[in-house]
Design an enzyme around this catalytic site. Structure first.
Site, PDB file in Angstrom:
ATOM      1  N   HIS A 109       0.842  -1.207   0.000  1.00 52.88           N
ATOM      2  CA  HIS A 109       0.000   0.000   0.000  1.00 52.88           C
ATOM      3  C   HIS A 109       0.870   1.247   0.000  1.00 52.88           C
ATOM      4  CE1 HIS A 109      -3.685   2.261   0.397  1.00 52.88           C
ATOM      5  NE2 HIS A 109      -3.174   2.943   1.407  1.00 52.88           N
TER       6      HIS A 109
ATOM      7  N   HIS B 261       1.128   5.504  -1.498  1.00 48.16           N
ATOM      8  CA  HIS B 261       0.762   6.695  -2.272  1.00 48.16           C
ATOM      9  C   HIS B 261       2.085   7.411  -2.506  1.00 48.16           C
ATOM     10  CE1 HIS B 261      -3.342   5.900  -0.894  1.00 48.16           C
ATOM     11  NE2 HIS B 261      -2.878   5.878   0.332  1.00 48.16           N
TER      12      HIS B 261
ATOM     13  N   ARG C 191      -5.068  15.418   6.292  1.00 50.56           N
ATOM     14  CA  ARG C 191      -5.560  15.235   4.925  1.00 50.56           C
ATOM     15  C   ARG C 191      -5.585  16.576   4.178  1.00 50.56           C
ATOM     16  NH1 ARG C 191     -11.431  12.957   2.982  1.00 50.56           N
ATOM     17  NH2 ARG C 191     -12.009  15.037   3.656  1.00 50.56           N
TER      18      ARG C 191
ATOM     19  N   ARG D  67     -16.497   5.918   1.906  1.00 50.39           N
ATOM     20  CA  ARG D  67     -16.869   7.335   1.857  1.00 50.39           C
ATOM     21  C   ARG D  67     -16.961   7.821   0.410  1.00 50.39           C
ATOM     22  NH1 ARG D  67     -12.273   9.683   3.611  1.00 50.39           N
ATOM     23  NH2 ARG D  67     -11.269   7.815   4.379  1.00 50.39           N
TER      24      ARG D  67
ATOM     25  N   GLU E 158     -10.121   2.822   8.815  1.00 53.16           N
ATOM     26  CA  GLU E 158      -8.864   3.370   9.336  1.00 53.16           C
ATOM     27  C   GLU E 158      -9.162   4.254  10.551  1.00 53.16           C
ATOM     28  OE1 GLU E 158      -6.679   5.688   6.485  1.00 53.16           O
ATOM     29  OE2 GLU E 158      -4.989   6.032   7.821  1.00 53.16           O
TER      30      GLU E 158
ATOM     31  N   HIS F 162      -5.597  -1.175   6.136  1.00 59.01           N
ATOM     32  CA  HIS F 162      -5.711  -0.725   7.533  1.00 59.01           C
ATOM     33  C   HIS F 162      -6.553  -1.714   8.356  1.00 59.01           C
ATOM     34  CE1 HIS F 162      -3.661   2.914   6.464  1.00 59.01           C
ATOM     35  NE2 HIS F 162      -4.624   3.296   5.634  1.00 59.01           N
TER      36      HIS F 162
ATOM     37  N   ASP G 256       2.352   3.108   2.908  1.00 58.26           N
ATOM     38  CA  ASP G 256       1.254   4.073   2.818  1.00 58.26           C
ATOM     39  C   ASP G 256       1.733   5.510   2.592  1.00 58.26           C
ATOM     40  OD1 ASP G 256      -1.207   5.281   2.952  1.00 58.26           O
ATOM     41  OD2 ASP G 256      -1.705   4.657   4.967  1.00 58.26           O
TER      42      ASP G 256
HETATM   43 ZN   LIG Z   1      -3.691   4.874   1.985  1.00 57.05          ZN
END
Ligand SMILES: [Zn+2]
Length: 443
Positions: free
Chosen positions: A57, A59, A80, A205, A232, A266, A317
């Site tokens: 995982h 990004h 975020r 979501r 998560e 997660h 991640d």
């Molecule tokens: Zn992620």
């Protein structure tokens, strides 16, 4: 045909037993023969050789946040906002340069494969580029330049929250409008030989139930693995209970997403019915301990996963830290803190999470093992560093899991090709590449 001779190698034993004098024959991108107790011949690999490790995982662009967000207070949700400010700055060229450097750091640290959870698809106002997969192509190019095996886990992202609110601001870059358009775009991706495509649902979501079913059906028809961020944060569970009267995993189950090709990323805050659901569908969980601790997410129930036969994979991640050993030992050490009990996961089980489980999770089931017919992906850890000097050869697997750092990786091979030799990346100055690509983004 190339012959390697490993001083020590871990061949998958879950108790962590290692073999001495292991001869490995490689033809093209595959291992064709593995012999233990062999006399030295061919290219010598000192230390402990492991199957290649999968970062299930990632990004890639979050690498530019390292050191710029970690000292802050706030919550996952305020973090975020900072991440969106970075996402706003990227274009295909700067994204390719940053991802090349981030992937190169992963290889240098011993990861041989990465599952890139890719959601930054479109231009700043949400308009597709002239090639709607321009950003995905940048990921393929970055992985090829860095020498890492890639699964582009292309993300479907359609709404801002579970009420169906439309995407605003930076989020417009993530959205394809509807699931059918996402399928159409993904069908145009053309990966090279060391890359594959998979599917992702960003989270419960970001995708409505009807669209989840479209993604699940398209993925099944194409043989794609499917990943999703799941539970998560407690806030996601509460929103899902209000909107759908169930947990995120139950919703994914109802819409056909939960299968043996599914990975819940997660899976930190699970309800009582969630674990049997994962077990019944033979799904995998990918934990990302160094990110989960950075974001104050919590500790996932990995001992319960083990007791239920649910495979665990690992991911870095947000790349707060890129170090497969730190990630792997955290699975056990966090469990000790949570349970007040030692010895929940054995060294060999932890190595299986980093290798075979991760490869299977991201859609390369023929990787992550040192065996005839498997991908020739291997990571060698030298045992002579100040951290590992004095290691008992019989206990080398445990020493590496609990004592090694990424700096101890000496040799990395991906698809039969040496990418890291004597601790140096063969194509790139990784530090300089990271420095240049990250400074350019923030200047
Ligand atoms: Zn992620």
């Amino acid at each position: 045909v190339t012959e390697y001779w490993c001083e020590l190698a871990w061949l998958g034993d879950l108790d962590g037993r290692v073999e001495r004098g292991v001869a490995i024959t490689i033809e093209g991108d595959r291992i064709t023969n593995v012999t233990v107790d062999a006399p030295p011949s061919g290219v010598r690999l000192d230390g402990l050789t492991l199957p290649g490790m999968a970062n299930a995982h990632s990004h890639a662009f979050h690498r530019a946040l390292r050191g710029r967000t970690h000292a802050e207070a706030g919550t996952f949700w305020t973090w975020r906002e900072q991440m969106y400010r970075l996402a706003d700055r990227l274009d295909p060229d700067s994204y390719r340069r940053l991802a090349t450097a981030a992937f190169a750091e992963m290889v240098l640290c011993g990861y041989t494969a990465v599952g890139e959870f890719h959601y930054l698809h479109h231009d700043r106002d949400g308009t597709p580029y002239s090639n709607p997969n321009e950003m995905g192509m940048a990921m393929f190019a970055a992985a090829a330049a860095a020498g890492i095996r890639l699964s582009l886990l292309d993300v479907c992202y359609l709404q801002a929250d579970m009420t169906g609110a439309s995407l605003q601001g930076t989020q417009r870059r993530f959205g394809d409008g509807d699931a059918a358009t996402w399928v159409e775009r993904v069908d145009q991706l053309r990966p090279a030989s060391t890359a594959r495509v998979g599917a992702s649902i960003h989270s419960v979501r970001a995708v409505d139930p009807a669209s989840m079913s479209v993604v699940a059906a398209a993925a099944a028809a194409r043989g794609f693995v499917v990943h999703a961020h799941v539970s998560e944060q407690p806030g996601e569970n509460a929103q899902c209970a209000t909107a759908h009267g169930c947990t995120p995993l139950e919703l994914l189950g109802r819409t056909g997403v939960l299968t043996d090709r599914f990975t819940a990323v997660h899976a930190t805050h699970l309800g009582a019915r969630d674990v049997p659901l994962l077990q019944g569908r033979a799904a995998t969980c990918c934990v990302c301990p160094t990110t989960e601790r950075d974001l104050a997410d919590g500790i996932g129930p990995t001992a319960t996963f083990r007791d239920s036969g649910i495979p665990v994979a690992i991911g870095s991640d947000s790349h707060a830290i890129v170090d497969p050993f730190e990630e792997t030992r955290a699975v056990e050490l966090d469990e000790r803190l949570a349970s007040l009990r030692r010895g929940n996961h054995r060294a060999g089980e932890l190595l299986a999470m980093a290798t075979a489980n991760g490869y299977r999770s991201i859609g390369w089931p023929e990787g992550g093992r040192l065996a005839a017919g498997c991908l020739a992906d291997m990571t060698t850890v030298r045992l002579t560093s100040p951290r590992l000097a004095g290691t008992d050869p019989a206990e080398a697997a445990a020493a590496v899991v609990f004592g090694a750092t990424a700096s101890d990786v000496s040799h990395v091979m991906v698809g039969g090709r040496t990418v890291v030799c004597d601790g140096a990346h063969q194509q790139l100055d990784v530090g300089a590449s990271l420095d240049q690509s990250i400074r350019a983004l923030w200047s």
